[in-house]
Design a protein around this motif. Sequence first.
Motif, PDB file in Angstrom:
ATOM      1  N   LYS A  62       0.985   3.026   3.694  1.00 48.20           N
ATOM      2  CA  LYS A  62       0.808   4.290   2.985  1.00 48.20           C
ATOM      3  C   LYS A  62      -0.681   4.528   2.762  1.00 48.20           C
ATOM      4  O   LYS A  62      -1.349   3.745   2.092  1.00 48.20           O
ATOM      5  N   GLU A  63      -1.201   5.580   3.359  1.00 49.88           N
ATOM      6  CA  GLU A  63      -2.641   5.852   3.272  1.00 49.88           C
ATOM      7  C   GLU A  63      -3.082   6.269   1.880  1.00 49.88           C
ATOM      8  O   GLU A  63      -4.247   6.076   1.530  1.00 49.88           O
ATOM      9  N   ASN A  64      -2.179   6.801   1.069  1.00 45.94           N
ATOM     10  CA  ASN A  64      -2.556   7.168  -0.290  1.00 45.94           C
ATOM     11  C   ASN A  64      -2.578   5.956  -1.228  1.00 45.94           C
ATOM     12  O   ASN A  64      -3.015   6.052  -2.359  1.00 45.94           O
ATOM     13  N   ARG A  65      -2.117   4.828  -0.733  1.00 48.43           N
ATOM     14  CA  ARG A  65      -2.057   3.610  -1.543  1.00 48.43           C
ATOM     15  C   ARG A  65      -3.035   2.538  -1.076  1.00 48.43           C
ATOM     16  O   ARG A  65      -3.543   1.768  -1.888  1.00 48.43           O
ATOM     17  N   PHE A  66      -3.292   2.460   0.242  1.00 43.94           N
ATOM     18  CA  PHE A  66      -4.127   1.397   0.802  1.00 43.94           C
ATOM     19  C   PHE A  66      -5.167   1.932   1.764  1.00 43.94           C
ATOM     20  O   PHE A  66      -4.998   2.990   2.356  1.00 43.94           O
ATOM     21  N   ARG A  67      -6.197   1.129   1.934  1.00 42.25           N
ATOM     22  CA  ARG A  67      -7.163   1.337   3.004  1.00 42.25           C
ATOM     23  C   ARG A  67      -7.337  -0.004   3.699  1.00 42.25           C
ATOM     24  O   ARG A  67      -7.098  -1.055   3.108  1.00 42.25           O
ATOM     25  N   VAL A  68      -7.756   0.027   4.951  1.00 44.84           N
ATOM     26  CA  VAL A  68      -7.928  -1.202   5.725  1.00 44.84           C
ATOM     27  C   VAL A  68      -9.249  -1.856   5.325  1.00 44.84           C
ATOM     28  O   VAL A  68     -10.319  -1.265   5.482  1.00 44.84           O
ATOM     29  N   ALA A  69      -9.160  -3.066   4.800  1.00 44.89           N
ATOM     30  CA  ALA A  69     -10.358  -3.841   4.457  1.00 44.89           C
ATOM     31  C   ALA A  69     -10.854  -4.598   5.686  1.00 44.89           C
ATOM     32  O   ALA A  69     -12.048  -4.675   5.944  1.00 44.89           O
ATOM     33  N   SER A  70      -9.927  -5.164   6.448  1.00 43.73           N
ATOM     34  CA  SER A  70     -10.275  -5.834   7.702  1.00 43.73           C
ATOM     35  C   SER A  70      -9.033  -5.959   8.574  1.00 43.73           C
ATOM     36  O   SER A  70      -7.908  -5.852   8.095  1.00 43.73           O
ATOM     37  N   ARG A  71      -9.313  -6.199   9.838  1.00 42.28           N
ATOM     38  CA  ARG A  71      -8.234  -6.286  10.832  1.00 42.28           C
ATOM     39  C   ARG A  71      -8.577  -7.411  11.798  1.00 42.28           C
ATOM     40  O   ARG A  71      -9.724  -7.554  12.205  1.00 42.28           O
ATOM     41  N   TYR A  72      -7.573  -8.209  12.141  1.00 44.76           N
ATOM     42  CA  TYR A  72      -7.765  -9.324  13.057  1.00 44.76           C
ATOM     43  C   TYR A  72      -6.597  -9.364  14.032  1.00 44.76           C
ATOM     44  O   TYR A  72      -5.539  -8.832  13.752  1.00 44.76           O
TER      45      TYR A  72
END
Length: 148
Positions: A62-72
Amino acid sequence: KREILRYKPDVICLQEVQKNHFEEYFEKELKKEGYGGMYRAKSRAARGSDGGDVDGCAIFFKENRFRVASRYHIDFNETSHLYLKILQQKQQEDMNSQSRTINDTVIKQMSKRLTKGNIALIVVLEEVDKKPSDSSKNKDSKKSHSSS
């Protein structure tokens, strides 16, 4: 889509999703419901000439709840090759010492089983700061993380 959304999840993790299904269906349909998403196909060694029907992992949030801090991502073929190289070195050492615990046939069989192009997609999500109401303003707000 209805089955997934019935549970009102904040995060959705799917495996064995074909790339074209991700791009043509899941990404578009879940975007309408407020989800952002990412996809990782199986490693290149397992792909045929057309990557559209290759499966992989998809994560939506859910974009209104989270943002991507990192991706692996993890390519298990690379890990398998490293492991097999260690086994081959062990085999060579055993041959030098006259004891043989691992034979060529076993290593070839393991190579076929371990190198299937499997991958993992890991996303660390950071909770989006919500505007505090007048009664709950707090300078010590903490951020929480989630991973899949």
